[in-house]
Design a protein around this motif. Structure first.
Motif, short mmCIF file in Angstrom:
data_model
loop_
_atom_site.label_atom_id
_atom_site.label_comp_id
_atom_site.label_asym_id
_atom_site.label_seq_id
_atom_site.Cartn_x
_atom_site.Cartn_y
_atom_site.Cartn_z
N PHE A 88 6.96 -36.27 6.61
CA PHE A 88 7.62 -34.98 6.40
C PHE A 88 7.18 -34.10 7.56
N CYS A 89 8.13 -33.62 8.35
CA CYS A 89 7.82 -32.80 9.52
C CYS A 89 8.60 -31.50 9.44
N TYR A 90 7.90 -30.39 9.56
CA TYR A 90 8.51 -29.06 9.50
C TYR A 90 8.16 -28.33 10.78
N THR A 91 9.19 -27.85 11.48
CA THR A 91 8.98 -27.12 12.74
C THR A 91 9.65 -25.77 12.64
N ILE A 92 8.94 -24.73 13.08
CA ILE A 92 9.46 -23.38 13.09
C ILE A 92 9.27 -22.79 14.48
N VAL A 93 10.31 -22.10 14.97
CA VAL A 93 10.27 -21.45 16.28
C VAL A 93 10.47 -19.95 16.09
N GLN A 148 5.55 -23.84 15.89
CA GLN A 148 4.55 -24.40 14.98
C GLN A 148 5.14 -25.63 14.31
N THR A 149 4.43 -26.75 14.36
CA THR A 149 4.90 -28.00 13.77
C THR A 149 3.85 -28.52 12.80
N THR A 150 4.31 -28.94 11.64
CA THR A 150 3.45 -29.53 10.63
C THR A 150 3.96 -30.93 10.32
N VAL A 151 3.09 -31.93 10.42
CA VAL A 151 3.45 -33.31 10.09
C VAL A 151 2.52 -33.74 8.96
N ILE A 152 3.12 -34.12 7.82
CA ILE A 152 2.33 -34.58 6.69
C ILE A 152 2.94 -35.86 6.12
N GLU A 153 2.15 -36.52 5.29
CA GLU A 153 2.61 -37.77 4.70
C GLU A 153 3.41 -37.49 3.44
N MET A 154 4.51 -38.22 3.27
CA MET A 154 5.33 -38.12 2.06
C MET A 154 4.68 -38.97 0.98
N VAL A 169 13.70 -19.63 13.65
CA VAL A 169 14.56 -20.74 13.25
C VAL A 169 13.64 -21.87 12.82
N ASP A 170 14.00 -22.55 11.74
CA ASP A 170 13.20 -23.67 11.29
C ASP A 170 14.09 -24.83 10.87
N ASP A 171 13.50 -26.01 10.85
CA ASP A 171 14.21 -27.20 10.40
C ASP A 171 13.18 -28.24 10.02
N LEU A 172 13.62 -29.26 9.28
CA LEU A 172 12.70 -30.29 8.86
C LEU A 172 13.28 -31.67 9.07
N PHE A 173 12.36 -32.61 9.15
CA PHE A 173 12.71 -34.02 9.32
C PHE A 173 11.96 -34.79 8.24
#
Length: 152
Positions: A141-146, A104-110, A131-135
């Motif tokens: 702002f991008c948050y991805t979880i596996v 699942q990936t979420t991309v939003i504006e900072m 496992v998750d990480d962000l960019f």
């Protein structure tokens, strides 16, 4: 009535292996019983979810896709889908047997506002993991979880 019906027990299934003689009709066919099915309830010692490798995949994929980009509302869904697909494909190449990989990936504006997110899952804590990480950059702002779910 159900009481009057006769119960018939079935014999175990038999596999017949053809041989050169049996094809010609010269000898009877050998019969071997089938082996009982194997049920794997837990992953083997070296087959657990590879959390550290997955974290590296997440971070590198997000950096490849988003480095140098500015947030665009019309492009964000496409970026999220492309990141999710790339992460899932690269995780499947790790060959974690019997694991279902969900990304699942979420991309939003900072814009300076915060975000709260929550997930709820029913799973086995001994085999399943996530496992998750962000960019982040100036505008994205991008948050991805596996999720790695072990399929019994």
């Amino acid at each position: 009535m159900a009481d009057d019906e006769e119960v018939v027990e079935e014999a175990p299934e038999v596999v017949r292996e053809p041989s050169a003689e049996s094809e010609a009709g010269l000898s009877p066919v050998e019969e071997k019983p089938l082996a009982p099915p194997k049920y794997e309830v837990r992953p083997g010692l070296g087959e657990k979810f590879q959390a550290q490798n997955v974290r590296e995949i997440i971070l590198s994929t997000m950096q490849e896709q988003l480095t140098g980009r500015q947030y665009r509302a019309d492009q964000a869904p496409r970026w999220a889908k492309s990141i999710s697909n790339a992460v899932r494909q690269r995780c499947q190449e790790l060959d974690m047997k019997r694991y279902k990989i969900l990304v699942q990936t979420t991309v939003i504006e900072m814009k300076g506002a915060g975000i709260k997110s929550g997930q709820r899952c029913i799973w086995d804590p001994e085999t399943d993991e996530y496992v998750d990480d962000l960019f982040r950059n100036d505008t994205i702002f991008c948050y991805t979880i596996v999720y790695g779910i072990y399929m019994y």
